[in-house]
Motif scaffolding. Structure first.
Motif, short mmCIF file in Angstrom:
data_model
loop_
_atom_site.label_atom_id
_atom_site.label_comp_id
_atom_site.label_asym_id
_atom_site.label_seq_id
_atom_site.Cartn_x
_atom_site.Cartn_y
_atom_site.Cartn_z
N LEU A 167 0.83 -1.21 0.00
CA LEU A 167 0.00 0.00 0.00
C LEU A 167 0.86 1.26 0.00
O LEU A 167 0.52 2.26 -0.64
CB LEU A 167 -0.93 0.00 1.23
N TYR A 206 1.97 1.84 -3.53
CA TYR A 206 0.87 2.26 -4.40
C TYR A 206 0.41 3.68 -4.09
O TYR A 206 -0.23 4.32 -4.93
CB TYR A 206 -0.32 1.30 -4.26
N ASN A 207 0.73 4.18 -2.91
CA ASN A 207 0.27 5.49 -2.46
C ASN A 207 1.14 6.58 -3.08
O ASN A 207 2.36 6.61 -2.85
CB ASN A 207 0.34 5.52 -0.93
N THR A 225 -6.00 6.36 -1.77
CA THR A 225 -5.14 5.74 -2.78
C THR A 225 -5.98 4.95 -3.77
O THR A 225 -6.85 4.15 -3.38
CB THR A 225 -4.12 4.80 -2.10
N ILE A 230 -6.15 2.05 -6.22
CA ILE A 230 -5.46 0.79 -6.53
C ILE A 230 -6.33 0.01 -7.51
O ILE A 230 -7.54 -0.14 -7.29
CB ILE A 230 -5.23 -0.05 -5.25
N ASN A 283 -5.04 -5.71 -8.35
CA ASN A 283 -4.15 -5.76 -7.19
C ASN A 283 -4.93 -5.82 -5.88
O ASN A 283 -4.44 -6.36 -4.89
CB ASN A 283 -3.21 -4.57 -7.18
N GLN A 284 -6.11 -5.24 -5.87
CA GLN A 284 -6.90 -5.25 -4.63
C GLN A 284 -7.30 -6.67 -4.23
O GLN A 284 -7.44 -6.95 -3.04
CB GLN A 284 -8.15 -4.39 -4.80
#
Length: 482
Positions: free
Chosen positions: A177, A180-181, A194, A196, A200-201
């Motif tokens: 995370l 990705y942020n 964020t 995503i 990917n989630q």
């Protein structure tokens, strides 16, 4: 400052108890936990007046990676903090008139765990939250290992490995995370915002869900629970069942739903189905069990399965019910395990079929135990009814058939709890129970307070819903924004 005071007072208390000596340890621990409860009650009045904005603390800690001491208390956090700080004096008081080797260390570990638990519910930084999550594991490990039953070593090791393995998955999830942020931080607001991709989630969902499912526990990640609850000392079992498992259900709401809404949409139905399977499975095992503590342990699995199902139903009724039931379950399960401790200490057996007739010689204990049992089976006008009704309503809105199976928790729960009460309390006394002493002052005080809360919360739950509603609305909106 109030936020820091609520967080750090138990840490100071832990050190003070350690320095107080074995004779004074329980009294000093009780003094500090009562003071913490009083501060929490005062903080509630401030919260009602000033709102969540007044309960924040932020300080940059590590620049790279960006980790901050970011603490906050909203309505959801306050509900869990209030539960923690309400139960701790009762847990400490339940240990009065009991002999413990190295008592100062025992009570110091209990207070250190209170510090870590409050930290979990306050942390608004993902990595800080993870640190408190792991800190909470340390004292309960040593409590179970140092003061548990004869099989404590293998049982505690299994518990430690299970929970640590789940935590490592969560740590990896937080690291992902972070990358990705776009702001490269663990700040909860940044993580909420964020974006995503859904591909990917899906796998990130399992990184977090595994950690939370083990802690709760959700079937099939529950195998550590019954043995650990049985082997841990009573206060350790109370901490595990009354508060520590709420770390998992709280985290589903706080971290999983709003950060990974697409992952929840994809895998939430499977998670909800596992929860419902766990309700029926644990209830059937409880019906078959003749050991008092293990019966209560499997009863707990069934109840938290319903709480988790309500969370994954993704509607406001399910979330409201989950919070109400977290509080109710925390109060009730502490009462149940304390009653089990009283019975086992007086009769030297946990075998339900070896008991009977306790009502004839201990009427005060019979009355208070009955109130705790009725709260656990969700009798209307008790605390258990409020949460279970909303949870079943929420699951019903999600899926009628799943609600039908989830509703079995009420029927099956009544079967095993009332049959247990009948076999232990009613009928004639025997060699194990004929000299059963009624409650002393500390036992009466603990169970009396629990009984009052069971009834008051069942009659007037409105303050809880008013407290948590704004937080749940924000989280639900995030969770539904796929």
């Amino acid at each position: 400052m109030m936020t820091l005071l609520i967080l750090l007072l138990p840490l100071v208390a832990s050190v003070a108890v350690l320095l107080s000596g074995n004779k004074m340890a329980s009294r000093v621990a009780l003094l500090f936990t009562v003071a913490q409860l009083a501060i929490t009650a005062y903080a509630y009045t401030l919260f009602k007046q000033q709102g969540a904005e007044a309960f924040t603390f932020f300080h940059e800690w590590i620049s790279s990676p960006k980790i901050s001491i970011n603490l906050g208390i909203d309505g959801l956090s306050f509900a869990m903090i209030a539960l923690t700080n309400f139960l701790l004096p009762l847990i400490v008081l339940s240990a009065f008139n009991r002999e413990y080797s190295n008592a100062k260390t025992y009570f110091s570990l209990i207070l250190f765990m209170q510090f870590a638990l409050n930290g979990v519910f306050m942390a608004y930084d993902g990595m800080l939250y993870y640190i408190f999550w792991e800190l909470a594991l340390i004292p309960i490990y040593f409590i179970a290992l140092g003061w548990g039953g004869k099989n404590r070593v293998p049982v505690t090791l299994k518990f430690f490995i299970y929970t640590l393995a789940g935590s490592l998955f969560m740590l990896f999830g937080f690291i992902m995370l972070y990358y990705y942020n776009p702001n490269a931080s663990f700040n909860i607001v940044d993580l909420y915002n964020t974006q995503i991709c859904s591909c990917n989630q899906g796998w990130l969902f399992w990184m977090f869900f595994l950690a939370f499912a083990i802690k709760i526990p959700i079937v099939p990640f529950h195998t550590w629970q019954a043995d650990t609850y049985s082997e841990a000392p009573t206060q350790g079992t109370m901490l595990l069942s009354g508060i520590m498992l709420k770390m998992g259900t709280y985290s589903l709401i706080r971290w999983l739903l709003p950060i990974l809404p697409a992952g929840v949409a994809e895998w939430g139905p499977l998670a909800l189905t596992l929860c419902v399977i766990g309700i029926v499975y644990a209830s059937v095992i409880a019906i078959m069990h003749g050991d008092l503590k293990k019966l209560f342990a499997y009863s707990s699995v069934a109840h938290v399965g319903l709480i988790s199902a309500g969370i994954f139903a993704l509607n406001i009724e399910g979330l409201q019910g989950s919070v109400a039931q977290m509080i109710a379950h925390g109060v009730n399960v502490v009462g149940l395990f304390f009653c089990a401790d009283i019975i086992i200490n007086r009769t030297q057996t946990a075998n339900i079929n070896s008991l009977g007739g306790i009502r004839n010689v201990a009427p005060r204990f019979n009355t208070l135990f009955m109130i705790v049992v009725l709260g656990s089976v969700a009798l209307p006008l008790t605390n258990g009814f409020i949460g279970e009704f909303l949870l079943l309503f929420g699951v019903y809105k999600y899926n009628t058939w799943l609600a039908a199976f989830a509703g079995l928790t009420i029927i099956l729960g009544a079967v095993y709890m009332l049959r247990m009460f009948q076999n232990t309390m009613l009928g004639n006394t025997n060699a194990n129970t004929e000299n059963f002493a009624d409650l002393n002052w500390s036992e009466t005080l603990v169970l009396g307070i629990i009984a009052v809360v069971i009834i008051v919360m069942g009659i007037y739950p409105k303050p809880i819903f008013e407290l948590v509603q704004p937080s749940l609305d924000i989280i639900l909106n995030k969770a539904l924004a796929k």
